[in-house]
Structure formats: structure tokens, C-alpha cells
Write a protein that holds these residues in place. Structure first.
Motif, PDB file in Angstrom:
ATOM      1  N   GLU A   1      -5.727  13.666  -9.392  1.00  0.00           N
ATOM      2  CA  GLU A   1      -5.306  12.617  -8.825  1.00  0.00           C
ATOM      3  C   GLU A   1      -5.947  11.239  -8.884  1.00  0.00           C
ATOM      4  OE1 GLU A   1      -3.381  14.430  -5.642  1.00  0.00           O
ATOM      5  OE2 GLU A   1      -2.337  12.587  -4.540  1.00  0.00           O
TER       6      GLU A   1
ATOM      7  N   THR B   1      10.268  13.590  -0.465  1.00  0.00           N
ATOM      8  CA  THR B   1      10.270  14.435  -1.294  1.00  0.00           C
ATOM      9  C   THR B   1      10.876  15.711  -0.700  1.00  0.00           C
ATOM     10  OG1 THR B   1       7.940  14.818  -0.786  1.00  0.00           O
ATOM     11  CG2 THR B   1       8.281  13.438  -2.634  1.00  0.00           C
TER      12      THR B   1
ATOM     13  N   THR C   1       4.716  11.862   0.579  1.00  0.00           N
ATOM     14  CA  THR C   1       6.111  11.037   0.710  1.00  0.00           C
ATOM     15  C   THR C   1       7.192  11.931   1.644  1.00  0.00           C
ATOM     16  OG1 THR C   1       5.353  10.725  -1.435  1.00  0.00           O
ATOM     17  CG2 THR C   1       7.435   9.641  -0.644  1.00  0.00           C
TER      18      THR C   1
ATOM     19  N   LEU D   1       3.196   6.367  -3.346  1.00  0.00           N
ATOM     20  CA  LEU D   1       2.394   5.959  -4.507  1.00  0.00           C
ATOM     21  C   LEU D   1       1.009   6.127  -4.396  1.00  0.00           C
ATOM     22  CD1 LEU D   1       4.944   3.736  -6.197  1.00  0.00           C
ATOM     23  CD2 LEU D   1       4.655   6.315  -7.159  1.00  0.00           C
TER      24      LEU D   1
ATOM     25  N   GLU E   1       7.257   4.477 -11.710  1.00  0.00           N
ATOM     26  CA  GLU E   1       7.469   5.011 -10.480  1.00  0.00           C
ATOM     27  C   GLU E   1       7.775   3.847  -9.557  1.00  0.00           C
ATOM     28  OE1 GLU E   1       8.249   7.966  -9.320  1.00  0.00           O
ATOM     29  OE2 GLU E   1       8.429   8.160 -11.649  1.00  0.00           O
TER      30      GLU E   1
ATOM     31  N   THR F   1      10.252  13.410  -6.325  1.00  0.00           N
ATOM     32  CA  THR F   1       9.583  14.453  -6.632  1.00  0.00           C
ATOM     33  C   THR F   1       9.143  14.536  -8.127  1.00  0.00           C
ATOM     34  OG1 THR F   1      10.875  15.663  -4.754  1.00  0.00           O
ATOM     35  CG2 THR F   1       9.324  16.925  -6.174  1.00  0.00           C
TER      36      THR F   1
ATOM     37  N   SER G   1      -4.569   9.081 -11.488  1.00  0.00           N
ATOM     38  CA  SER G   1      -3.255   8.580 -10.998  1.00  0.00           C
ATOM     39  C   SER G   1      -3.791   7.342  -9.892  1.00  0.00           C
ATOM     40  CB  SER G   1      -2.486   9.411 -10.128  1.00  0.00           C
ATOM     41  OG  SER G   1      -2.672   9.818  -8.895  1.00  0.00           O
TER      42      SER G   1
ATOM     43  N   SER H   1       0.365  18.991  -3.053  1.00  0.00           N
ATOM     44  CA  SER H   1       0.710  17.712  -2.511  1.00  0.00           C
ATOM     45  C   SER H   1       1.994  17.361  -1.864  1.00  0.00           C
ATOM     46  CB  SER H   1       0.257  16.583  -3.479  1.00  0.00           C
ATOM     47  OG  SER H   1       1.449  16.861  -4.389  1.00  0.00           O
TER      48      SER H   1
ATOM     49  N   HIS I   1       6.321  11.944  -8.847  1.00  0.00           N
ATOM     50  CA  HIS I   1       5.313  12.404  -8.430  1.00  0.00           C
ATOM     51  C   HIS I   1       4.651  13.790  -9.347  1.00  0.00           C
ATOM     52  CE1 HIS I   1       4.991   9.762  -5.157  1.00  0.00           C
ATOM     53  NE2 HIS I   1       5.990  10.399  -4.195  1.00  0.00           N
TER      54      HIS I   1
ATOM     55  N   HIS J   1       1.246  13.357 -11.405  1.00  0.00           N
ATOM     56  CA  HIS J   1       0.285  14.625 -11.210  1.00  0.00           C
ATOM     57  C   HIS J   1      -0.187  15.172 -12.500  1.00  0.00           C
ATOM     58  CE1 HIS J   1      -1.745  17.763  -8.817  1.00  0.00           C
ATOM     59  NE2 HIS J   1      -1.592  16.566  -8.054  1.00  0.00           N
TER      60      HIS J   1
END
Lengths: 275, 226
Positions: free
Chosen positions: A117, B96, B93, B87, B203, B165, A120, B8, B168, B172
């Protein structure tokens, strides 16, 4: 306290639906003036519709105004007041050292763990900072331009209205000035009429004179003619009688006398040469 | 922190209290109410965007369809803002979760279908048979159209869930790949990081596009039925 609301207030009674007259201070929500608010289904909606227009102050306490621009920040997150707060004790570099220390502490103690993470996060936040730095000012200007367009539109309406009223005032003033000079027109008309009257009077006078003279001339000419006729008649009568009075004897004697005279003349004449 | 790949996506709770409700309600704070004639920059830009989107989206509808304007605009704003907020690092989120997307898609779709059947029954039933089909194919086509109609809410919900999803998850995974490659070979890690940046850009676009697609499809179903 009822009647037509003031110029700054929204004349609700004129609008369809019978909404509340906001000119009444404090009495906007009493049942007598707002029967529509008693309706439990539509009342809140009407309330929302009313709240759009601010005719009273937003709060009764004396709070300071909301500032137009936000406070200054460093690194986009930390207000400058924090730096001012630490300045007397730690100087200019104090907050930065504090920040670096905190970050390193959390990293080394694994309070903040570097995971997938993290990357990101770096990529997302980096992208956001890049976009804000590059396009932030232009987007702000665009927003300002939108507001300016709205204001300009309303200003134009206001200016057009002012211009219209100004034109009306000028027209009214010129009309008033014209009214002041109206007497010239009346004088001219009066003069015209007087002249026309005078003209008509003189014309008629002249006509009367002519008519009278005509009649008198007629009488005179009749008299003259009579006299002439009498004279001629008398002359003719005298001639006639004279001719009548000449008898034949007298005629012969007169002719013999004339012939004798002529013979005498003839005797006298031949001594003269003929030219 | 995150034990596995899917941690997450778990519904967040703090000390046993579900705060997912707070998270779902959070984006509404970011859209302030315009209270004056001339507002600040944020509200001005939001107003302009909403005007642009609503004009474009409601152009195809008749008077009856335009009563849905508030619903459609709220929908696109909610899904767009929720996706974009998701994001940010370490955020949750709501879109998702299939449960939430189904909760959005099924009532909206059912609303359009029931409106169509209630006010224009014959026309709505006629939608089950496309024009110009040859006679022997009619029974099969009616069955296929019925299935296609009932799949619409599922498709709406699953499309949104899967896209967000998947995005994300990819972020990840690629982040994890970068992390793992740093110790092995810095260059490859750098390339992977570039891929991550490109993916992030994608994204952001996907977040907005998915919101738009969702709303557009609901609007289309509405157009068919009003």
C-alpha cells in the motif's frame, strides 16, 4: 403590519401557492401566516424552499465574518500558525526537524509498516500533487471566471434597467422643456388667425365698396344716357322744324343768291394763275 | 497491518463498532450546499459540473423521465466520489461490496421496469420481442429477452463491483511486486513502479467512468420505460 412588502423582500403573496410573507419579523412560521407549513408532508419541503433566501442574519451571536481566503499552509497540510508557534523555541527549522523525526521514528519502530500500500500511496499522492501543482491555478481561474460571468450577467441587467430609466428621465425632461416653449406655437397660430380675419374683413370691405360704386355708376350712366337722348331728340326736332320752315320760295332765293355769289367770285378769280 | 490481499476489502470496524456507515456518509460532506448567489471556488466548480452532466444526461428524456433528475445526479455523484476516495491509501471503498451495489442497482432497475409496466403496459411488453424477427424464432427470443431483462440489475451491480475491486487488487498486487523487487533488482522495481503510476491514472479514469456507466444505464432503462 400586513400589506405590500418592502422593495427588498420577496413578495410571496403574489406568487402561486401562498407561501410565507418573510417581511413579517419573527412571525414567519406562525400558523396564521403559514398554513402550508402545517401540512406534515409538504411542510418540511416548503421550509427548505424558504431557507434559500436569507432575509435575516444567519446567527444571533456576534461571531466574526468568514474570511474570503483560507489561511496560509506549508506543504499543503500544516498551517503557518504552527510554524509561528514553534518559532520562539526551535527557530525556523524546528517544525521540519520535528516532522522528519516523527516519520523516521514511525518507520524504524514499524509503527508505519512499508507494505504494497505504501507504493500505491506514493503513486496516488504523487499523481495528485503533480496535477494540483500543474493545473491548480488554471482551475481556480476557471472557477473565478464562472462567478464573474454570473455577476456580469446580473450587472448587465441592472445596467440595462438603469439605462432605460435614465432614457425615460431624459425623455421626460425634454418633453417638459418642449412644454415650456409651447407658447411660441400658440402665438404663431394666434397671429395667423388675426391676419386671416383682417384679410377677410378687408376683402369684404372692398367688395362692398365695389358693389356700391357699381350701383352708383349705373345711375350715373342712366342719367347721362337720358341727357344725351334728350339732347339728340332736341337737335333732331330743331333741325326738322328748321328744314320744314324753309319754304320753296326761300330756297329758290337762297340758291339764286349763292349762284350770284359764286359768279362774282368766278369773275374775280380768273386773274389768279392755276397752280 | 494487512494480513492478506483481501483484508482491505473487509467491512471496516473500529473496536467492534461498524463505522462503514460513517464511511458511506462521508462523501456527502465534500459537496457543500450553495448558500449564496456567488459561492466559493469548490461550489462553483461543482455546480458547473453538475449542470454540464445533468444537461447532457437528461437531454434524451421526456417530461416523465426528467422527474428522475435528482436521483440520477445523486447516483453519479455518490458513485464517482466514493470511487475516487477509495483510491487514497488505506481507505475503504463501499462500492467494492456487492451487497451495496446490489442495493443500489435492484431498486433503481425495478423502479424503471415497474414504471414502464404501470404506465405503458403494452409498450413494455413489446420490448420483449425485437422488431422484425422471423416467426419461428419468436418463442426462443421472448425467453432470451426475459432473461436479458432480469440480468440487468445483476449486471449493473456486478459490473461496478468487479471493476472497482479488480482495480484495487491490481494496484495492491503491483505495489507488492514493487516492494518485493526492490531488494532483488532496483531497475525492475522502477519499471514496476512506472506501471503502478500508469495503473493509478487508469484507476482514476475507471472510477469516474464506472459511475457514469452505471448512471447512464439506469437512465437508458428509464428512457425505454417512460
Amino acid at each position: 403590519s400586513d400589506g405590500a412588502p418592502g422593495p427588498g423582500h420577496w413578495d410571496a403573496d403574489a406568487a402561486a401557492g401562498g407561501l410565507v410573507d418573510l417581511a413579517v419579523p419573527g412571525g414567519a412560521f406562525s400558523g396564521r401566516r403559514a398554513p402550508c407549513l402545517k401540512n406534515p408532508v409538504l411542510g418540511p419541503g416548503v421550509l427548505q424552499a424558504i431557507r434559500i433566501f436569507h432575509t435575516r442574519q444567519p446567527s444571533l451571536a456576534p461571531i466574526p465574518c468568514v474570511p474570503e481566503y483560507g489561511g496560509k499552509v506549508c506543504l499543503g497540510l500544516i498551517p503557518k500558525e504552527f510554524f509561528q508557534f514553534l518559532y520562539p523555541k526551535t527557530g525556523v527549522r524546528g517544525p521540519y526537524v520535528l516532522g522528519t523525526g516523527l516519520i523516521l521514528y514511525s518507520l524504524s519502530k514499524e509503527i508505519y509498516v512499508i507494505t504494497a500500500e505504501t507504493f500505491s500511496a506514493i503513486s496516488t499522492i504523487g499523481l495528485l500533487i503533480y496535477v494540483v501543482k500543474k493545473y491548480g491555478a488554471s482551475i481556480g481561474e476557471f472557477a473565478d471566471k464562472l462567478s464573474e460571468q454570473k455577476i456580469a450577467q446580473l450587472e448587465e441587467v441592472k445596467q440595462a434597467s438603469i439605462q432605460q430609466i435614465q432614457d425615460a428621465i431624459d425623455t421626460e425632461k425634454s418633453q417638459q422643456a418642449l412644454v415650456q416653449k409651447r407658447h411660441y406655437l400658440f402665438d404663431v397660430q394666434r397671429n395667423n388667425i388675426a391676419m386671416a380675419l383682417e384679410l377677410t374683413y378687408r376683402e369684404r370691405l372692398h367688395r362692398v365698396y365695389r358693389e356700391v360704386k357699381n350701383r352708383l355708376d349705373y345711375h350715373i350712366s342712366v342719367q347721362n344716357m337720358m341727357r344725351r337722348k334728350e339732347q339728340e331728340h332736341m337737335i333732331n326736332w330743331v333741325e326738322k322744324h328748321v328744314v320744314q320752315s324753309i319754304s320753296a320760295q326761300q330756297e329758290k332765293e337762297t340758291i339764286a343768291k349763292c349762284i350770284a355769289g359764286l359768279k362774282l367770285l368766278a369773275k374775280k378769280a380768273p386773274s389768279q394763275p392755276v397752280l | 497491518m494487512n494480513e492478506n490481499l483481501f483484508a482491505s476489502f473487509a467491512a471496516p470496524s473500529m473496536m467492534g463498532l461498524p463505522i462503514v456507515v460513517l464511511i458511506v456518509m462521508f462523501p456527502s460532506i465534500l459537496f457543500p450546499t450553495p448558500s449564496r448567489l456567488i459561492n466559493n471556488r469548490l461550489i462553483s466548480i461543482q455546480q458547473w459540473l453538475i449542470q454540464l452532466t445533468s444537461k447532457q444526461m437528461l437531454a434524451i428524456h421526456n417530461q416523465k423521465g426528467r422527474t428522475w433528475a435528482l436521483m440520477l445526479m445523486s447516483l453519479i455523484l455518490f458513485i464517482g466520489s466514493t470511487n475516487l476516495l477509495g483510491l487514497l491509501p488505506h481507505s475503504f471503498t463501499p462500492t467494492t461490496q456487492l451487497s451495496m451495489n446490489l442495493g443500489m442497482a435492484i431498486p433503481l432497475w425495478a423502479g424503471t421496469v415497474i414504471t414502464g409496466f404501470r404506465y405503458k403496459t403494452k409498450v413494455s411488453l413489446a420490448h420483449f420481442l425485437p422488431q422484425g424477427t422471423p416467426l419461428p424464432l419468436i418463442p426462443m427470443l421472448v425467453v432470451i429477452e426475459t432473461i436479458s431483462l432480469f440480468i440487468q440489475p445483476m449486471a449493473l451491480a456486478v459490473r461496478l463491483t468487479a471493476n472497482i475491486t479488480a482495480g484495487h487488487l491490481l494496484i495492491h498486487l503491483i505495489g507488492g511486486a514493487t516492494l518485493a523487487l526492490i531488494n532483488i533488482s532496483a531497475t525492475t522495481a522502477f519499471i514496476t513502479f512506472i506501471i503502478l503510476i500508469l495503473l493509478t491514472i487508469l484507476e482514476f479514469a475507471v472510477a469516474l467512468i464506472q459511475a457514469y456507466v452505471f448512471t447512464l444505464l439506469v437512465s437508458l432503462y428509464l428512457h425505454d420505460n417512460t
